[in-house]
Design a protein around this motif. Structure first.
Motif, PDB file in Angstrom:
ATOM      1  N   PRO A   1      28.828  38.981 -19.043  1.00  0.00           N
ATOM      2  CA  PRO A   1      29.928  39.876 -18.667  1.00  0.00           C
ATOM      3  C   PRO A   1      31.088  39.114 -18.039  1.00  0.00           C
ATOM      4  O   PRO A   1      30.932  38.005 -17.518  1.00  0.00           O
ATOM      5  CB  PRO A   1      29.275  40.816 -17.648  1.00  0.00           C
ATOM      6  CG  PRO A   1      28.165  40.017 -17.056  1.00  0.00           C
ATOM      7  CD  PRO A   1      27.654  39.158 -18.174  1.00  0.00           C
ATOM      8  N   SER A   2      32.262  39.709 -18.087  1.00  0.00           N
ATOM      9  CA  SER A   2      33.425  39.159 -17.409  1.00  0.00           C
ATOM     10  C   SER A   2      33.329  39.447 -15.910  1.00  0.00           C
ATOM     11  O   SER A   2      32.851  40.507 -15.493  1.00  0.00           O
ATOM     12  CB  SER A   2      34.700  39.794 -17.963  1.00  0.00           C
ATOM     13  OG  SER A   2      35.797  39.574 -17.092  1.00  0.00           O
ATOM     14  N   PHE A   3      33.799  38.496 -15.091  1.00  0.00           N
ATOM     15  CA  PHE A   3      33.840  38.685 -13.646  1.00  0.00           C
ATOM     16  C   PHE A   3      35.277  38.879 -13.156  1.00  0.00           C
ATOM     17  O   PHE A   3      35.544  38.762 -11.956  1.00  0.00           O
ATOM     18  CB  PHE A   3      33.207  37.482 -12.948  1.00  0.00           C
ATOM     19  CG  PHE A   3      31.712  37.434 -13.087  1.00  0.00           C
ATOM     20  CD1 PHE A   3      30.898  38.069 -12.166  1.00  0.00           C
ATOM     21  CD2 PHE A   3      31.120  36.787 -14.156  1.00  0.00           C
ATOM     22  CE1 PHE A   3      29.523  38.049 -12.298  1.00  0.00           C
ATOM     23  CE2 PHE A   3      29.746  36.758 -14.304  1.00  0.00           C
ATOM     24  CZ  PHE A   3      28.941  37.386 -13.367  1.00  0.00           C
ATOM     25  N   ALA A   4      36.185  39.203 -14.064  1.00  0.00           N
ATOM     26  CA  ALA A   4      37.591  39.362 -13.695  1.00  0.00           C
ATOM     27  C   ALA A   4      37.797  40.494 -12.700  1.00  0.00           C
ATOM     28  O   ALA A   4      38.649  40.397 -11.810  1.00  0.00           O
ATOM     29  CB  ALA A   4      38.436  39.603 -14.945  1.00  0.00           C
ATOM     30  N   GLU A   5      37.031  41.558 -12.827  1.00  0.00           N
ATOM     31  CA  GLU A   5      37.172  42.693 -11.911  1.00  0.00           C
ATOM     32  C   GLU A   5      36.364  42.497 -10.638  1.00  0.00           C
ATOM     33  O   GLU A   5      36.739  42.992  -9.573  1.00  0.00           O
ATOM     34  CB  GLU A   5      36.747  43.989 -12.608  1.00  0.00           C
ATOM     35  CG  GLU A   5      37.597  44.364 -13.808  1.00  0.00           C
ATOM     36  CD  GLU A   5      39.034  44.684 -13.416  1.00  0.00           C
ATOM     37  OE1 GLU A   5      39.238  45.181 -12.293  1.00  0.00           O
ATOM     38  OE2 GLU A   5      39.937  44.434 -14.228  1.00  0.00           O
TER      39      GLU A   5
ATOM     40  N   GLY B   1      43.605  40.665 -20.920  1.00  0.00           N
ATOM     41  CA  GLY B   1      43.534  41.465 -22.136  1.00  0.00           C
ATOM     42  C   GLY B   1      43.006  40.742 -23.351  1.00  0.00           C
ATOM     43  O   GLY B   1      43.056  41.286 -24.467  1.00  0.00           O
ATOM     44  N   SER B   2      42.453  39.535 -23.183  1.00  0.00           N
ATOM     45  CA  SER B   2      42.004  38.753 -24.342  1.00  0.00           C
ATOM     46  C   SER B   2      40.617  39.149 -24.826  1.00  0.00           C
ATOM     47  O   SER B   2      40.218  38.775 -25.929  1.00  0.00           O
ATOM     48  CB  SER B   2      42.003  37.257 -23.990  1.00  0.00           C
ATOM     49  OG  SER B   2      43.307  36.811 -23.686  1.00  0.00           O
ATOM     50  N   GLY B   3      39.865  39.864 -24.025  1.00  0.00           N
ATOM     51  CA  GLY B   3      38.502  40.192 -24.420  1.00  0.00           C
ATOM     52  C   GLY B   3      37.582  38.998 -24.224  1.00  0.00           C
ATOM     53  O   GLY B   3      38.003  37.915 -23.794  1.00  0.00           O
ATOM     54  N   SER B   4      36.327  39.174 -24.541  1.00  0.00           N
ATOM     55  CA  SER B   4      35.351  38.114 -24.308  1.00  0.00           C
ATOM     56  C   SER B   4      35.517  36.976 -25.309  1.00  0.00           C
ATOM     57  O   SER B   4      36.028  37.167 -26.417  1.00  0.00           O
ATOM     58  CB  SER B   4      33.927  38.675 -24.397  1.00  0.00           C
ATOM     59  OG  SER B   4      33.688  39.233 -25.672  1.00  0.00           O
ATOM     60  N   TRP B   5      35.109  35.779 -24.898  1.00  0.00           N
ATOM     61  CA  TRP B   5      35.074  34.643 -25.810  1.00  0.00           C
ATOM     62  C   TRP B   5      34.080  34.936 -26.933  1.00  0.00           C
ATOM     63  O   TRP B   5      32.978  35.419 -26.677  1.00  0.00           O
ATOM     64  CB  TRP B   5      34.655  33.369 -25.079  1.00  0.00           C
ATOM     65  CG  TRP B   5      35.649  32.879 -24.074  1.00  0.00           C
ATOM     66  CD1 TRP B   5      35.623  33.081 -22.733  1.00  0.00           C
ATOM     67  CD2 TRP B   5      36.815  32.100 -24.339  1.00  0.00           C
ATOM     68  NE1 TRP B   5      36.701  32.479 -22.133  1.00  0.00           N
ATOM     69  CE2 TRP B   5      37.456  31.862 -23.093  1.00  0.00           C
ATOM     70  CE3 TRP B   5      37.389  31.571 -25.492  1.00  0.00           C
ATOM     71  CZ2 TRP B   5      38.628  31.124 -22.986  1.00  0.00           C
ATOM     72  CZ3 TRP B   5      38.562  30.840 -25.389  1.00  0.00           C
ATOM     73  CH2 TRP B   5      39.178  30.614 -24.152  1.00  0.00           C
ATOM     74  N   GLN B   6      34.459  34.630 -28.142  1.00  0.00           N
ATOM     75  CA  GLN B   6      33.598  34.895 -29.299  1.00  0.00           C
ATOM     76  C   GLN B   6      32.681  33.701 -29.551  1.00  0.00           C
ATOM     77  O   GLN B   6      32.872  32.908 -30.473  1.00  0.00           O
ATOM     78  CB  GLN B   6      34.447  35.223 -30.517  1.00  0.00           C
ATOM     79  CG  GLN B   6      35.275  36.489 -30.353  1.00  0.00           C
ATOM     80  CD  GLN B   6      34.398  37.701 -30.072  1.00  0.00           C
ATOM     81  OE1 GLN B   6      33.697  38.188 -30.968  1.00  0.00           O
ATOM     82  NE2 GLN B   6      34.401  38.203 -28.853  1.00  0.00           N
TER      83      GLN B   6
END
Length: 417
Positions: A139-143, A182-187
């Motif tokens: 998961p992203s930890f940006a938030e 806004g880039s979404g997760s790394w693919q």
């Protein structure tokens, strides 16, 4: 009674009169004793003043040390334990074939800038680390983390597991956040290869072809069938659940199918679900299970039972062997990801539902866990501990299920399972 001796008649004891007051002569205090007392007083006063000065100096040193620790890379150690260690392990070794290692990995060695960019976006898809391929979701930890925390944690990972000395500044983390907003997760590792020089060949992202939802399954989910009400009417349109209704999104297909079969056969008891399951055939059960297993949606759960979150975290991560209770994650996977059809994902599950199921196992009203494990564990947990661990699990971010790659391959005609 006080008596006195008659000096005129030494052999006779005379009782004192009623107005007699006893008295005793006082000898002078020796001068050396006075000097000792004065010296002790001076010494004690000096100690009190010195202790006060020491407290002031110690407080200043402690505050300065805390500020330095906050700014240093090592200040990210606590952040790592709180946010990363349940998956990557406290020693950065990861989990074999499930979670990639950080220790000596190509990405940790690339420095805190790379680590921060991965933290801010998360990863979906296959990635090759230290010669092994992993395919899951980070998961992203940006938030969850602010710029200073991202900088501390990335610097810690780069130094602790990559052996680097570079420290990422909060301003640099803020710039990276803006760049990737806004880039979404790394693919997978294929896209990450653009960040890391000399990265070993990475597996390609699988094709995203997906089969359309069978209209009959869609009707079951959103409209129901005959006397059987729709799944969405209780579990919500995205399967996120609410209160005592469980989250279905992201549970494994095998687990969902097993529970529906158990309801239909009377091996698990719930009046509403037994009625619904008896109205479904095997194909419908499989279709519903596949749909909910493939959903990627955020958590709507949050602690609501007044449980002690610190105690819940202890039970989930370490267990309590004084009660004979193993860690939840030892069976249900790192961070409650879930393992196969027998051990469902626990992260982001509704707390009232988890607590009610623990109570049902403890009371003998549910008994379809493998080898009766949950029966014994739930019975050993006091009611306060059940609330604590239920609330802690609700505080975790949802871990989406992997993409249905097997379905994509079949639809593409490449092979069969």
């Amino acid at each position: 009674m006080v008596t006195r001796i008659n000096k005129q008649k030494p052999g006779k004891i005379v009782k004192p009169g009623e107005d007699f007051e006893p008295w005793e002569s006082h000898n002078p205090v020796p001068l050396p004793l006075i000097w000792i007392a004065v010296a002790l007083g001076i010494w004690g006063t000096a100690l009190l003043l010195q202790e006060q000065d020491s407290k002031v100096v110690a407080q200043a040193e402690r505050e300065a040390g805390e500020a330095a620790a906050h700014d240093a890379a090592e200040g990210g150690a606590a952040l790592f334990l709180a946010n990363c260690s349940t998956c990557h392990q406290p020693n950065g070794a990861g989990v074999r074939l499930a979670v990639p290692p950080l220790q000596d990995s190509e990405f940790a060695k690339a420095g805190p800038g790379v680590v921060a960019q991965i933290m801010l976006r998360g990863i979906d898809g296959p990635i090759r680390v230290k010669g092994f391929t992993y395919d899951g979701h980070m998961p992203s930890f940006a938030e969850a983390l602010d710029d200073a925390e991202v900088a501390q944690l990335a610097s810690y990972v780069g130094a602790r597991f990559g052996g680097g000395e570079t420290v990422l500044a909060p301003a640099e983390a803020a710039q990276l956040r803006m760049t990737h907003s806004g880039s979404g997760s790394w693919q997978g590792g294929a896209e990450l290869a653009s960040l890391v020089a000399d990265l070993p060949p990475q597996p390609p992202m699988p094709a995203t072809a997906e089969a359309g939802l069978d209209p009959a399954i869609s009707d079951l989910i959103f409209a129901g069938k005959g006397d059987v009400w729709s799944c969405a009417s209780c579990h919500g349109g995205l399967g996120q659940g609410a209160e005592n209704t469980p989250r279905l999104a992201g549970l494994s297909q095998g687990y969902i199918a097993k529970q529906l079969h158990d309801f239909r056969q009377g091996e698990r008891h719930n009046e509403h679900m037994s009625f619904v399951a008896k109205g479904l055939d095997d194909a419908e059960i499989d279709g519903l299970a596949a749909y909910y297993a493939g959903l990627r949606v955020d958590s709507t759960a949050q602690p609501a039972l007044g449980g002690d979150l610190a105690r819940g975290e202890q039970i989930a991560l370490q267990g309590d062997w004084g009660l004979g209770v193993p860690a939840c994650f030892s069976c249900h996977g790192p961070s409650g990801f879930g393992v196969g059809a027998e051990f469902p994902a626990l992260a982001a599950q509704q707390p009232a539902y988890v607590a009610s199921q623990l109570a049902a196992w403890a009371g003998g009203h549910r008994n379809n866990s493998p080898l009766g494990l949950m029966d014994r564990i739930s019975e050993a947990l006091p009611e306060a501990d059940r609330r604590a661990v239920s609330d802690y699990l609700a505080s975790l971010p949802a871990v989406p299920a992997p993409e249905p790659q097997a379905m994509a391959r079949i639809e593409g005609g490449e092979d069969e399972l």
